[in-house]
Design a protein around this motif. Structure first.
Motif, short mmCIF file in Angstrom:
data_model
loop_
_atom_site.label_atom_id
_atom_site.label_comp_id
_atom_site.label_asym_id
_atom_site.label_seq_id
_atom_site.Cartn_x
_atom_site.Cartn_y
_atom_site.Cartn_z
N ALA A 128 0.68 -1.19 0.06
CA ALA A 128 0.07 0.10 0.00
C ALA A 128 0.78 1.22 -0.11
O ALA A 128 0.38 2.26 -0.69
CB ALA A 128 -1.04 -0.09 1.27
N ASP A 129 1.97 1.40 0.78
CA ASP A 129 2.84 2.35 0.91
C ASP A 129 3.82 2.81 -0.61
O ASP A 129 4.45 3.59 -0.59
CB ASP A 129 3.89 2.43 1.93
N GLN A 130 3.63 1.57 -1.50
CA GLN A 130 4.53 2.00 -2.58
C GLN A 130 3.34 2.09 -3.78
O GLN A 130 4.00 2.29 -5.03
CB GLN A 130 5.31 0.72 -2.84
N ARG A 131 2.13 2.38 -3.64
CA ARG A 131 1.16 2.28 -4.96
C ARG A 131 1.61 3.35 -5.68
O ARG A 131 1.30 3.34 -6.98
CB ARG A 131 -0.12 1.98 -4.44
N VAL A 132 1.29 4.67 -4.77
CA VAL A 132 1.52 5.84 -5.48
C VAL A 132 2.92 6.02 -6.22
O VAL A 132 2.62 6.60 -7.65
CB VAL A 132 1.09 7.06 -4.69
N PRO A 333 -12.37 0.21 -0.96
CA PRO A 333 -12.11 -0.92 0.11
C PRO A 333 -11.43 -2.11 -0.62
O PRO A 333 -11.17 -2.01 -1.69
CB PRO A 333 -13.61 -1.41 -0.09
N ALA A 334 -10.60 -2.64 0.24
CA ALA A 334 -9.73 -3.74 -0.24
C ALA A 334 -10.27 -4.66 -1.00
O ALA A 334 -9.54 -5.44 -1.86
CB ALA A 334 -9.04 -4.47 0.82
N ASN A 335 -11.62 -4.98 -0.89
CA ASN A 335 -12.25 -6.06 -1.66
C ASN A 335 -13.11 -5.49 -2.94
O ASN A 335 -13.68 -6.14 -3.81
CB ASN A 335 -13.27 -6.69 -0.86
N ALA A 336 -12.47 -4.27 -3.36
CA ALA A 336 -13.21 -3.85 -4.82
C ALA A 336 -12.05 -2.74 -5.26
O ALA A 336 -12.62 -1.65 -6.13
CB ALA A 336 -14.45 -2.85 -4.36
N LEU A 398 -15.75 2.71 5.70
CA LEU A 398 -14.55 2.77 5.07
C LEU A 398 -13.64 3.42 6.47
O LEU A 398 -14.21 4.01 7.37
CB LEU A 398 -14.02 3.72 4.07
N GLU A 399 -12.46 3.21 6.48
CA GLU A 399 -11.52 3.81 7.52
C GLU A 399 -11.50 5.26 7.50
O GLU A 399 -11.18 5.54 6.37
CB GLU A 399 -10.02 3.10 7.56
#
Length: 403
Positions: A128-132, A333-336, A398-399
């Motif tokens: 997640a911290d490398q996606r952008v 969301p993680a599942n979508a 969502l968080e």
């Protein structure tokens, strides 16, 4: 900056993107000439066909992402690239407007599926911290690939023969198939189980996310400032030499390649991305003001203001792109992830459809007041993103995020 990300999924994605976008650059420089001079379509028919294809891409974006979530994004992306390559070969058989519509719409559908799957694949294969940061590498690579393809395509359009155009089309198709072969090396990302109850396309019911998608899509109209409005403005409304058009495009390409990864650092969290969007609106608005002022100056002054405006624009472009990635990944969301990335891409496609009419009407039809109106529009769009992100943070599913 590093030319390639570290070994692993991000590097494979980057190499696949490079191969694919070289083919895209080939097609971009020659498509209009092939369709009019070789196929025999009118400019109006080409325009209508491209608009319809773009609309297909918009409508297919969210369902395509949903498909990637359900079936697994790697297989869907590879399949979409294979389909796109096969359909590209089909262009050599196009001899009429209906055939062009059919192949164009089918190719737009394959492209939409590939985009949605790419977003889900990045979300599933990259931490997640490398996606952008990874998206920034992919965008820089896209600029390199398209530039290389455009240069190579110049040889085919210079020859202006049917044989040359067919060779270019087949090379474009081969690039798509080769990109698929590269991406097969990525680790498989497991499909996400379909929800047992409730709506399937939840992204299309997520009003805060749709609001962000609309804002981001309208903001993306600024890309057409450099490719459509500014060339015509320089040629018809300033004393700057025509070569400034190529010079500013070259500067933009180089700076995106060199600085996009660095610019993405400020957008690796949702709050940081929202602030980047706001700053992007300010930078693009400043560019519009500088472009407007260039029309009243002598040659040297016009060159100076156009150069400063182009620099302001590319800074806004870098921030805007990074902001979109950070927010679209962070709010999904993680599942979508697939359908959310597909929906996010829908905004860009919408902006691409609207931009030619909006930027030419305002910048060229209204002149200086039109440029100022565009600047005000981009300033407003950027300023609205943080409140929309704050609205999204209040969704119970969502968080929460803070702005």
């Amino acid at each position: 900056m590093r030319l390639l990300p570290p070994p692993g999924p991000a590097r494979i994605l980057t190499l696949g993107t490079l191969v694919k976008t070289v083919g895209r650059g080939l097609w971009l420089v020659a498509s209009a000439l092939f369709l009019t001079r070789s196929v025999g379509l009118s400019a109006t028919q080409v325009g209508v066909g491209l608009t319809i294809s773009a609309l297909v891409g918009v409508l297919a974006s969210a369902p395509s992402g949903y498909l990637a979530d359900r079936l697994g994004p790697r297989g869907v992306q590879v399949g979409a690239l294979f389909a796109a390559g096969t359909l590209t070969v089909g262009l050599t058989a196009v001899r009429s407007f209906p055939a062009f519509l059919l192949v164009g719409a089918a190719t737009a559908l394959a492209d939409a599926v590939e985009r949605g799957a790419r977003g889900a694949l990045i979300a599933g294969a990259i931490p997640a911290d490398q996606r952008v940061r990874t998206r920034a590498y992919l965008r820089a690579t896209t600029n390199v690939g398209i530039s290389v393809g455009a240069v190579l395509g110049g040889f085919a359009i210079t020859a202006d023969t049917r044989t040359g155009y067919v060779a270019l089309i087949l090379t474009t198709a081969a690039a798509s198939l080769a990109a698929a072969a590269v991406l097969v090396r990525l680790p498989s990302v497991a499909p996400v189980a379909a929800p047992t109850h409730g709506p399937r396309l939840i992204a299309l019911r997520d009003r805060p996310f749709l609001a962000f998608t609309l804002l981001d899509g309208l903001m993306s109209m600024h890309f057409s400032l450099l490719t459509i409005a500014l060339p015509l403005w320089i040629a018809g409304h300033t004393r700057a030499p025509i070569w400034m058009i190529s010079a500013l495009t070259l500067v933009n390409t180089i700076l995106v390649v060199l600085l996009q990864v660095r610019a993405a650092r400020s957008a690796d969290t949702v709050p940081g991305a929202a602030r980047s969007a706001r700053r992007a609106g300010v930078a693009v608005a400043l560019a519009c003001v500088l472009f407007a002022a260039s029309g009243a100056l002598p040659t040297a002054g016009a060159i100076g203001l156009l150069g400063c405006g182009a620099l302001a624009h590319v800074v806004g472009e870098l921030w805007h792109s990074a902001a979109g990635w950070g927010i679209s990944f962070g709010l999904a969301p993680a599942n979508a992830q697939g359908q959310y990335q597909g929906t996010y891409g829908m905004g860009y496609e919408l902006g691409k459809m609207l931009a030619p009419v909006v930027v030419t009407t305002l910048a060229l039809g209204w002149g200086v007041p039109g440029w100022l109106a565009l600047g005000g529009l981009f300033l407003l769009l950027g300023a609205l993103v943080p409140p929309v992100v704050a609205w999204a943070s209040r969704r119970p599913a969502l968080e929460p995020v803070s702005v």
